[in-house]
Write an enzyme that holds these catalytic residues in place. Structure first.
Site, PDB file in Angstrom:
ATOM      1  CB  SER A  15      -9.365   4.270  -4.499  1.00 16.73           C
ATOM      2  OG  SER A  15      -9.253   4.968  -3.275  1.00 16.73           O
ATOM      3  CB  CYS A  16      -5.027   5.556  -6.940  1.00 17.72           C
ATOM      4  SG  CYS A  16      -3.376   6.224  -7.231  1.00 17.72           S
ATOM      5  N   PRO A  17      -3.673   5.496  -3.843  1.00 20.62           N
ATOM      6  CG  PRO A  17      -1.827   6.190  -2.530  1.00 20.62           C
ATOM      7  CD  PRO A  17      -3.318   6.421  -2.757  1.00 20.62           C
TER       8      PRO A  17
END
Length: 184
Positions: A15-17
């Site tokens: 997941s981000c980042p």
């Protein structure tokens, strides 16, 4: 349909980042003109990778959705590459409490639904360009995401579209200790 790419990067389950972090590292290894294929499952990666590629001068070619895996294609443009900019106007997470202005949450809809700051408005990064008319250019806007990376790109996009009172909220929802509100 199979698209030929010079290198493949597996960012599934991240997941981000992290999809952006891994993409940056992989792009540094490519020669000018080579194509990178990034496989990711984070829906927000579509907008993140396109915005990042644009901000540093690489060519975002497109994304194909195959069985819930997003395959992003980016062409390295080393001669056109510009230094990565970070949005300069930042505000600490604790400072947005009690201030007038809009908290704009650019995380994905599901992330927002399971926990957000009271009164925040949800516009996922991938929908931001199309929904700019929902925002007031005269209002202070505090852009927040999970870590501050996606909101940095969103803040840059807002300024590029004429918004002047924009702040990237750091470090993001991962450090939020206040009450979380749910919409589900």
């Amino acid at each position: 349909m199979t698209i030929k790419a010079d290198f493949q990067l597996d960012a599934k389950g991240l997941s981000c980042p992290m999809p952006i972090v891994k993409t940056k590292k992989a792009m540094a290894e490519l020669a000018d003109g080579q194509i990178l294929e990034v496989s990711a499952t984070d829906k927000g990666s579509k907008a993140d990778i396109a915005a990042w590629a644009d901000s540093v001068g690489h060519q975002y070619i497109g994304t194909i959705d195959e069985d819930a895996v997003l395959k992003h294609y980016i062409r390295k443009c080393a001669q056109d590459t510009v230094g990565e900019k970070t949005f300069e106007s930042t505000i600490e997470l604790q400072q947005i409490q009690g201030r007038d202005g809009l908290i704009l949450d650019v995380r994905e809809e599901a992330e927002f639904a399971f926990g957000h700051i009271e009164g925040a408005k949800s516009i996922p990064m991938g929908e931001l360009e199309a929904r700019l008319s929902e925002l007031d250019k005269e209002q202070e806007i505090y852009v927040i995401c999970r870590t501050g990376a996606r909101s940095d790109l969103a803040a840059q996009k807002l300024v590029a579209n004429g918004f002047t009172k924009v702040f990237n909220v750091l470090p993001g929802m991962t450090s939020w200790t206040g009450e979380l509100f749910k919409t589900i």
